[in-house]
Design a protein around this motif. Structure first.
Motif, mmCIF file in Angstrom:
data_model
loop_
_atom_site.group_PDB
_atom_site.id
_atom_site.type_symbol
_atom_site.label_atom_id
_atom_site.label_comp_id
_atom_site.label_asym_id
_atom_site.label_seq_id
_atom_site.Cartn_x
_atom_site.Cartn_y
_atom_site.Cartn_z
ATOM 1 N N UNK A 120 -46.434 -11.205 -25.387
ATOM 2 C CA UNK A 120 -44.999 -10.980 -25.523
ATOM 3 C C UNK A 120 -44.350 -12.071 -26.375
ATOM 4 N N UNK A 121 -44.807 -13.288 -26.190
ATOM 5 C CA UNK A 121 -44.264 -14.397 -26.973
ATOM 6 C C UNK A 121 -44.650 -14.238 -28.441
ATOM 7 N N UNK A 122 -45.888 -13.879 -28.678
ATOM 8 C CA UNK A 122 -46.343 -13.686 -30.053
ATOM 9 C C UNK A 122 -45.601 -12.530 -30.721
ATOM 10 N N UNK A 123 -45.321 -11.481 -29.957
ATOM 11 C CA UNK A 123 -44.565 -10.357 -30.508
ATOM 12 C C UNK A 123 -43.153 -10.799 -30.893
ATOM 13 N N UNK A 124 -42.534 -11.645 -30.052
ATOM 14 C CA UNK A 124 -41.201 -12.146 -30.359
ATOM 15 C C UNK A 124 -41.228 -13.028 -31.596
ATOM 16 N N UNK A 125 -42.284 -13.835 -31.733
ATOM 17 C CA UNK A 125 -42.417 -14.665 -32.937
ATOM 18 C C UNK A 125 -42.601 -13.786 -34.173
ATOM 19 N N UNK A 126 -43.323 -12.669 -34.002
ATOM 20 C CA UNK A 126 -43.528 -11.756 -35.115
ATOM 21 C C UNK A 126 -42.249 -11.080 -35.565
ATOM 22 N N UNK A 127 -41.280 -10.987 -34.641
ATOM 23 C CA UNK A 127 -39.975 -10.411 -34.976
ATOM 24 C C UNK A 127 -39.027 -11.456 -35.549
ATOM 25 N N UNK A 128 -39.543 -12.649 -35.767
ATOM 26 C CA UNK A 128 -38.774 -13.756 -36.368
ATOM 27 C C UNK A 128 -37.612 -14.210 -35.487
ATOM 28 N N UNK A 129 -37.789 -14.093 -34.165
ATOM 29 C CA UNK A 129 -36.769 -14.618 -33.260
ATOM 30 C C UNK A 129 -36.840 -16.147 -33.255
ATOM 31 N N UNK A 130 -35.696 -16.767 -33.092
ATOM 32 C CA UNK A 130 -35.669 -18.227 -33.033
ATOM 33 C C UNK A 130 -36.304 -18.702 -31.735
ATOM 34 N N UNK A 131 -36.632 -20.000 -31.683
ATOM 35 C CA UNK A 131 -37.243 -20.555 -30.466
ATOM 36 C C UNK A 131 -36.313 -20.400 -29.268
ATOM 37 N N UNK A 132 -35.003 -20.604 -29.513
ATOM 38 C CA UNK A 132 -34.025 -20.462 -28.425
ATOM 39 C C UNK A 132 -33.973 -19.019 -27.931
ATOM 40 N N UNK A 133 -34.005 -18.063 -28.859
ATOM 41 C CA UNK A 133 -33.984 -16.652 -28.475
ATOM 42 C C UNK A 133 -35.233 -16.266 -27.698
ATOM 43 N N UNK A 134 -36.370 -16.785 -28.115
ATOM 44 C CA UNK A 134 -37.626 -16.493 -27.406
ATOM 45 C C UNK A 134 -37.574 -17.047 -25.989
ATOM 46 N N UNK A 135 -37.112 -18.293 -25.850
ATOM 47 C CA UNK A 135 -37.055 -18.899 -24.528
ATOM 48 C C UNK A 135 -36.104 -18.142 -23.620
ATOM 49 N N UNK A 136 -34.963 -17.745 -24.152
ATOM 50 C CA UNK A 136 -33.947 -17.095 -23.324
ATOM 51 C C UNK A 136 -34.347 -15.673 -22.940
ATOM 52 N N UNK A 137 -34.797 -14.892 -23.891
ATOM 53 C CA UNK A 137 -35.041 -13.471 -23.680
ATOM 54 C C UNK A 137 -36.460 -13.121 -23.248
ATOM 55 N N UNK A 138 -37.425 -13.938 -23.633
ATOM 56 C CA UNK A 138 -38.822 -13.587 -23.385
ATOM 57 C C UNK A 138 -39.457 -14.446 -22.294
ATOM 58 N N UNK A 139 -39.021 -15.690 -22.190
ATOM 59 C CA UNK A 139 -39.655 -16.611 -21.242
ATOM 60 C C UNK A 139 -38.778 -16.879 -20.024
ATOM 61 N N UNK A 140 -37.529 -17.296 -20.269
ATOM 62 C CA UNK A 140 -36.681 -17.758 -19.159
ATOM 63 C C UNK A 140 -36.401 -16.669 -18.128
ATOM 64 N N UNK A 141 -35.700 -15.623 -18.518
ATOM 65 C CA UNK A 141 -35.309 -14.609 -17.542
ATOM 66 C C UNK A 141 -36.494 -13.811 -17.002
ATOM 67 N N UNK A 142 -37.438 -13.363 -17.861
ATOM 68 C CA UNK A 142 -38.612 -12.687 -17.284
ATOM 69 C C UNK A 142 -39.415 -13.595 -16.361
ATOM 70 N N UNK A 143 -39.507 -14.893 -16.722
ATOM 71 C CA UNK A 143 -40.249 -15.825 -15.873
ATOM 72 C C UNK A 143 -39.588 -16.023 -14.526
ATOM 73 N N UNK A 144 -38.258 -16.180 -14.537
ATOM 74 C CA UNK A 144 -37.536 -16.356 -13.276
ATOM 75 C C UNK A 144 -37.616 -15.090 -12.433
ATOM 76 N N UNK A 145 -37.560 -13.940 -13.095
ATOM 77 C CA UNK A 145 -37.652 -12.678 -12.364
ATOM 78 C C UNK A 145 -38.969 -12.572 -11.607
ATOM 79 N N UNK A 146 -40.041 -13.049 -12.224
ATOM 80 C CA UNK A 146 -41.359 -12.968 -11.584
ATOM 81 C C UNK A 146 -41.438 -13.815 -10.310
ATOM 82 N N UNK A 147 -40.725 -14.944 -10.292
ATOM 83 C CA UNK A 147 -40.834 -15.858 -9.150
ATOM 84 C C UNK A 147 -39.565 -15.861 -8.295
ATOM 85 N N UNK A 148 -38.684 -14.895 -8.517
ATOM 86 C CA UNK A 148 -37.413 -14.874 -7.783
ATOM 87 C C UNK A 148 -37.613 -14.869 -6.268
#
Length: 227
Positions: A120-148
């Motif tokens: 998922x992270x690699x796909x976001x990088x392939x879409x040219x998302x910024x590091x901040x966008x990747x962290x917010x949309x791909x890592x932060x919220x999905x990650x928190x959702x998994x351990x909520x």
């Protein structure tokens, strides 16, 4: 020997218990909010490519997780006093609980971040998302959702652990119980009542986190699993 219970003598002091329960919830809310922020920042720091930052976060987490909460409270309480900084028992208790839960939250959230598939992270990088966008949309919220669910359990445990702050005269629920039982000599009835109140507070917090999960995690809402 017959055991005679006298709950009316305890219940007539209900305003004290109400004040103690409210202060307990305040401590839990403050530590949950601030500890959550520390947890996110700490998790990002532990996963950082900066070795110094990662090591500092690791030392913080391991130091807190391997020492008793009561010792941490005393360190904050007497440490600030030795520096000439005078704060109320409530402020010190909130600070100590925040520091404590921040370390546990860091590890829980880090586990959530690590659980995000690399693809998922690699796909976001392939879409040219910024590091901040990747962290917010791909890592932060999905990650928190998994351990909520684990996060909510940790925050409820924090509320229960706040009883230890009675040792520095924070007037939360256990401190009130200690006062009442010493005044009435009805320790058994007092702590039965306090145990019931703690159960109610735990249920209130779990219901609150359940409702929050419905709001911030639409996918879980659709699946019917906000916790």
């Amino acid at each position: 020997m017959n055991l005679i219970l006298d709950f009316p003598a305890i219940l007539e002091r209900w305003p004290l218990f109400l004040d103690g329960a409210w202060l307990t919830l305040q401590l839990a809310l403050i530590a949950t909010l601030l500890g959550g922020v520390i947890g996110v920042v700490g998790a990002m720091g532990r996963r950082s490519s900066n070795a110094v930052l990662s090591r500092i976060c690791t030392i913080y987490v391991e130091g807190i997780r391997n020492t008793p909460l009561l010792v941490q409270i005393f360190l904050v309480y007497f440490g600030l006093a030795s520096l000439g900084l005078k704060f109320s028992a409530f402020t010190v208790a909130a600070a100590a609980l925040t520091i404590n839960v921040g370390a546990y939250t860091t590890e829980i959230i880090r586990a959530g971040f690590d659980a995000v598939p690399r693809g998922q992270i690699e796909a976001a990088e392939g879409l040219a998302l910024s590091r901040a966008q990747i962290y917010w949309n791909v890592i932060l919220w999905p990650g928190i959702e998994k351990v909520y669910p684990a996060l909510t359990s940790q925050f409820v445990l924090l509320m229960l652990a706040s009883s230890v702050t009675s040792q520095i005269s924070a007037e939360e629920l256990t401190a009130v119980a200690n006062y009442v039982q010493s005044d009435t000599y009805r320790a058994f009835e007092t702590y039965i009542l306090v145990a019931i109140v703690y159960v109610i507070l735990s249920l209130i917090m779990r219901a609150g986190f359940w409702a929050l999960g419905l709001v911030i995690f639409p996918r879980r809402r659709r699946l019917g699993t906000p916790l």
